[in-house]
Design an enzyme around this catalytic site. Structure first.
Site, short mmCIF file in Angstrom:
data_model
loop_
_atom_site.label_atom_id
_atom_site.label_comp_id
_atom_site.label_asym_id
_atom_site.label_seq_id
_atom_site.Cartn_x
_atom_site.Cartn_y
_atom_site.Cartn_z
N ASP A 1 19.68 16.59 46.28
CA ASP A 1 19.29 17.79 45.53
C ASP A 1 18.06 17.46 44.68
O ASP A 1 16.91 17.63 45.11
CB ASP A 1 20.48 18.27 44.68
CG ASP A 1 20.19 19.54 43.88
OD1 ASP A 1 19.02 19.97 43.83
OD2 ASP A 1 21.12 20.13 43.30
N GLU B 1 26.97 14.94 46.71
CA GLU B 1 25.64 15.45 46.34
C GLU B 1 25.00 14.62 45.23
O GLU B 1 25.61 14.43 44.17
CB GLU B 1 25.79 16.91 45.91
CG GLU B 1 24.47 17.62 45.66
CD GLU B 1 24.68 19.13 45.46
OE1 GLU B 1 25.55 19.74 46.13
OE2 GLU B 1 23.97 19.70 44.62
N TRP C 1 23.85 29.49 45.84
CA TRP C 1 24.41 29.61 44.50
C TRP C 1 23.46 30.46 43.67
O TRP C 1 22.24 30.26 43.71
CB TRP C 1 24.53 28.21 43.87
CG TRP C 1 25.14 28.23 42.49
CD1 TRP C 1 26.46 28.09 42.17
CD2 TRP C 1 24.44 28.37 41.25
NE1 TRP C 1 26.62 28.17 40.81
CE2 TRP C 1 25.40 28.33 40.22
CE3 TRP C 1 23.11 28.56 40.89
CZ2 TRP C 1 25.08 28.45 38.87
CZ3 TRP C 1 22.77 28.68 39.55
CH2 TRP C 1 23.74 28.62 38.55
N LYS D 1 31.42 19.49 39.86
CA LYS D 1 30.54 18.58 39.13
C LYS D 1 31.33 17.35 38.67
O LYS D 1 32.45 17.49 38.15
CB LYS D 1 29.96 19.29 37.89
CG LYS D 1 29.12 20.51 38.20
CD LYS D 1 27.81 20.12 38.85
CE LYS D 1 26.86 21.29 38.93
NZ LYS D 1 25.70 20.98 39.79
N ASP E 1 29.22 16.94 43.17
CA ASP E 1 27.84 16.77 42.69
C ASP E 1 27.80 15.96 41.40
O ASP E 1 28.29 16.41 40.36
CB ASP E 1 27.23 18.17 42.47
CG ASP E 1 25.75 18.10 42.15
OD1 ASP E 1 25.18 16.99 42.17
OD2 ASP E 1 25.16 19.16 41.88
N LYS F 1 16.47 23.76 45.92
CA LYS F 1 16.13 24.70 44.87
C LYS F 1 14.76 25.27 45.25
O LYS F 1 13.78 24.51 45.39
CB LYS F 1 16.05 24.00 43.50
CG LYS F 1 17.32 23.23 43.13
CD LYS F 1 18.51 24.15 42.88
CE LYS F 1 19.82 23.41 42.69
NZ LYS F 1 20.54 23.10 43.94
C1 0XW Z 1 25.08 24.15 41.22
N1 0XW Z 1 23.70 24.36 40.96
C2 0XW Z 1 23.07 25.08 42.06
C3 0XW Z 1 23.65 25.17 39.73
C4 0XW Z 1 23.27 24.32 38.60
O1 0XW Z 1 22.15 24.83 38.08
C5 0XW Z 1 22.99 22.96 39.13
C6 0XW Z 1 22.89 23.15 40.60
C7 0XW Z 1 23.10 21.86 41.34
O2 0XW Z 1 23.58 21.85 42.48
O3 0XW Z 1 22.75 20.79 40.82
MG MG Z 2 23.18 19.71 42.79
#
Ligand code: 0XW
Ligand code: MG
Length: 367
Positions: free
Chosen positions: A241, A218, A320, A164, A193, A265
C-alpha cells in the site's frame, strides 16, 4: 475549453465516533482540499485530495495546497485538450507532488466528461459494472469489539474486511486476527494491515503465528527494501500500500514478485489517469488490487468508484471510502455511500457529483 479560474476549497471532516486508529497514528479530523476548475464555457470541474493526517505517508494538507498554489497560476488561460497533455503541463510547472496534481487531474476528467456527455469511467476505458464492492476497515482495538464490528459489517453486506494491526505487542494482534476471522469466516475475506509498523522480524513472526488464518498481509514494513527482504519468506500473500508511491514502484514490485496484490490510493498514484495505467499493469499479470484513497468526501469517493468500475471484477479487491466515518456529504443530492457492501458508480456526465459550495470554505482563487 479554456481554464479561466481555479478555486481551492477546504472541507473539515471530523471522524464519526471520535477517532480512527491505525498502528502509528490516530486521527480525529481530516483536512480535505477540493479544487474547482472553471472554464470559459461556464463549466466547473471538481477534484479532491485528502491526506490522512501528516504521518500516514509523506503527504499533508498544507503541502497539497502549496503545490496547487505553485501549479494553478500556470494553468489559467490554457486549453484543456487531453488528460495526458494536461499532466505534461502540470509536470512542466512542478516536479512530483502527485497527490496534489491528482485533484487537478480529476477536475479535468470531470470537465472533459461533462463536455463529451460521458461519465469519467468512460474516459478511463469504460465501466464494466455499475456497482463496485467496498470493504470495511476495522481499526486497531480489542478482540471483542473488533469481532463485533467485523460481524456487523459483514451482516450489512461487506464481503471483505481489513483489520488494522501493529504498534503493540504481537500477541495482542494475533488474538485480534483470530477473533475477527472466527466472526466472519466463510462469509468474507480478510486483509490484515500493519500500515508500515512492523520490523521485518516482527512480520515474519506474526505471519507464522497466524499461519492457519487465510488473509492478505498488507504493508507490514515501512520501506521497499524491507518489503523486498520478505519475498518468499511469508506464508500469506503480501499486498503493498504505502510504498506504491508511483507507477514505477508498482512495475518493479510486479516484475520482481514482491507483491501478490496492492492496496492502491488514487491520489498517491497521481490521480485517476495514472491509476488507470497501473490498473492495466496489474491486469497484465492478473494481480489483484483495491482502488481507494486514504480519506476524502464525495468527490474522492466518486473518483474511486469511477476508476474501480473499469477494473476487471476478478481483480478488484474492493473500494474503501470514508463515508462511514464522515457525518454528512458535500453533495447531499448525489451522496456516494456504501449500500449492502457496494457503492453505486455515480452516473455522469463527468464525475456525477457537484459539491455544495456552502458546505466548503473557499481558501484561494487563481485567475
Ligand atoms: C483502509 N484505508 C483504505 C483507509 C485508511 O485511510 C487507511 C487505508 C489503508 O489501507 O491503509
Ligand atoms: Mg493499507
Amino acid at each position: 475549453m479554456k481554464i479561466e479560474r481555479v478555486h481551492v476549497h477546504q472541507a473539515l471532516l471530523p471522524v464519526v465516533g471520535g477517532a480512527y486508529r491505525m498502528s502509528h497514528t490516530t486521527v480525529e479530523a481530516l483536512d480535505s482540499t477540493l479544487v474547482e476548475v472553471v472554464t470559459d464555457d461556464g463549466r466547473s470541474g471538481w477534484g479532491e485530495t485528502c491526506p490522512l493526517g501528516p504521518v500516514y505517508q509523506p503527504h499533508h494538507a498544507l503541502g497539497a495546497r502549496a503545490a496547487i498554489e505553485q501549479i494553478a497560476p500556470g494553468l489559467v488561460g490554457t486549453e484543456i485538450d487531453s488528460p495526458r497533455a494536461f499532466a505534461r503541463r502540470m509536470d512542466g510547472l512542478l516536479a512530483g507532488h502527485g497527490y496534489a496534481k491528482a485533484a487537478l487531474d480529476t477536475a479535468v476528467l470531470d470537465l472533459l466528461g461533462q463536455q463529451l456527455g460521458v461519465p469519467v469511467s468512460t474516459l478511463l476505458g469504460g465501466a464494466l459494472v455499475d456497482r463496485v464492492p467496498s470493504y470495511y476497515s476495522v481499526i486497531v482495538g480489542d478482540p471483542d469489539a473488533s469481532a463485533a464490528s467485523a460481524a456487523a459489517k459483514v451482516a450489512e453486506g461487506y464481503r471483505r474486511v481489513q483489520l488494522k494491526v501493529g504498534g503493540r505487542d504481537l500477541d495482542h494482534d494475533v488474538e485480534n486476527v483470530r477473533a475477527v476471522w472466527a466472526a466472519i469466516r466463510g462469509r468474507a475475506r480478510l486483509a490484515v494491515d500493519a500500515n508500515r509498523a512492523m520490523t521485518a522480524a516482527h512480520a515474519l513472526q506474526f505471519d507464522r503465528l497466524c499461519a492457519d488464518v487465510p488473509f492478505a498481509f498488507e504493508q507490514p514494513c515501512d520501506t521497499v527494501e524491507e518489503m523486498e527482504s520478505l519475498r518468499g519468506r511469508l506464508v500469506h500473500p503480501v499486498y503493498l500500500d504505502e510504498t506504491t508511491t508511483d507507477p514505477g514502484v508498482v512495475l518493479r514490485a510486479i516484475a520482481g514478485g514482491t507483491a501478490d496484490g496492492f492496496s492502491f490510493k488514487v491520489t498517491r498514484l497521481g490521480g485517476p489517469t495514472r491509476a488507470a495505467f497501473v490498473r492495466d499493469l496489474c491486469a497484465l499479470r492478473s494481480v489483484p488490487h483495491t482502488i481507494d484513497d486514504a480519506w476524502g468526501g464525495d468527490v474522492i469517493a466518486a473518483t474511486c468508484a469511477h476508476v474501480a468500475s473499469t477494473v476487471d471484477p476478478r481483480l478488484l479487491e474492493g473500494t474503501w471510502i470514508a463515508a462511514d466515518w464522515i457525518d454528512g456529504h458535500v453533495d447531499p443530492e448525489h451522496p456516494v455511500e456504501v449500500r449492502d457492501g457496494r457503492i453505486a458508480v455515480p452516473q455522469g456526465p463527468g464525475l456525477g457529483v457537484r459539491p455544495d459550495r456552502d458546505r466548503l470554505t473557499e481558501l484561494a482563487t487563481y485567475g
